[in-house]
Write an enzyme that holds these catalytic residues in place. Structure first.
Site, PDB file in Angstrom:
ATOM      1  N   ASP A   1       0.952  -1.351   0.146  1.00 28.31           N
ATOM      2  CA  ASP A   1      -0.093  -0.057  -0.061  1.00 28.31           C
ATOM      3  C   ASP A   1       1.022   1.203   0.075  1.00 28.31           C
ATOM      4  OD1 ASP A   1      -2.302  -1.402   0.132  1.00 28.31           O
ATOM      5  OD2 ASP A   1      -2.255  -1.721   2.197  1.00 28.31           O
TER       6      ASP A   1
ATOM      7  N   ASP B   1      -6.881  -1.352  -4.962  1.00 28.47           N
ATOM      8  CA  ASP B   1      -7.993  -0.922  -3.957  1.00 28.47           C
ATOM      9  C   ASP B   1      -8.953   0.042  -4.486  1.00 28.47           C
ATOM     10  OD1 ASP B   1      -6.968  -2.598  -2.070  1.00 28.47           O
ATOM     11  OD2 ASP B   1      -5.787  -1.104  -1.233  1.00 28.47           O
TER      12      ASP B   1
END
Length: 211
Positions: A155, A171
């Site tokens: 991330d 995402d």
């Protein structure tokens, strides 16, 4: 006489083979025609996976702590930073334990299979829904590649305006696809309610005296 029967049987078998071939060709043609609106959504899937994997490789090269310092680079100061983090669980670090990883992998795999079976197997679905499902599937595959290969997901998109979990390109597509699918379902429910209401009003009008 025997040669005649042999030739006759061979001709019949040849005709049967040609019939099966023609029938198979017609089946494939009809199958693709019934799903021609799904071509671009299906082509969108590898594009999403490519963008997700490319962005993560760039993060590993330019933002990962072992390569550069500091680990976080402002992109839009005070709004959005590029920050290298790893996540062994799902959103908000759910199912983050070592034994829970297999639960997450199983649930993710089942979800991806359901999405692709629906996208490919069900003919003549709305275009809006096709693109939404394609975005969710592409994002899911992007994260699944890392979960299976590395055991974690990279991330790097960190919102600075408010507290929110760090996320990635996959995402984004999953969230946008889920939102579009939710909007489509709401609109579809509204259309069904209006259709039922109009049908009911039409029946009342037909039953009214003097109609």
């Amino acid at each position: 006489v025997f040669r005649y029967h042999a030739d006759s049987d061979g001709g019949q078998r040849g005709a049967a083979d040609r019939y099966r071939l023609r029938g198979g060709t017609c089946f494939l043609k009809n199958w693709f025609l019934a799903r021609k609106d799904k071509l671009f959504p299906l082509l969108l899937i590898p594009v999403i996976v490519f963008l997700d994997q490319l962005s993560k490789r760039l993060v590993l090269q330019y933002i990962r702590p072992e390569y550069t310092y500091p680990r976080s680079k402002p992109f839009l100061p005070g709004v959005l930073d590029f920050t290298y983090r790893t996540n062994t669980g799902g959103g908000w670090s759910i199912l983050d334990g070592p034994n829970e990883r297999w639960i997450l992998l199983t649930v993710s795999t089942v979800g991806l299979l359901c999405l692709i079976v629906f996208l490919v197997g069900v003919p003549k679905t709305p275009k809006f829904m096709n693109y939404a499902i394609a975005m969710m599937f592409g994002g899911g595959v992007g994260n699944m590649i890392e979960r299976v290969g590395a055991g974690y997901v990279i991330d790097f998109l960190e919102i600075r305006l408010f507290s929110f979990p760090t996320f990635n390109v996959a995402d984004c597509f999953i969230s946008v696809g889920a939102f579009l699918l939710f909007v489509w379902l709401l609109l579809d429910i509204g259309r069904e309610k209006r259709a039922v209401k109009e049908k009911s009003e039409g029946e009342h009008h037909d039953d009214a005296p003097g109609a």
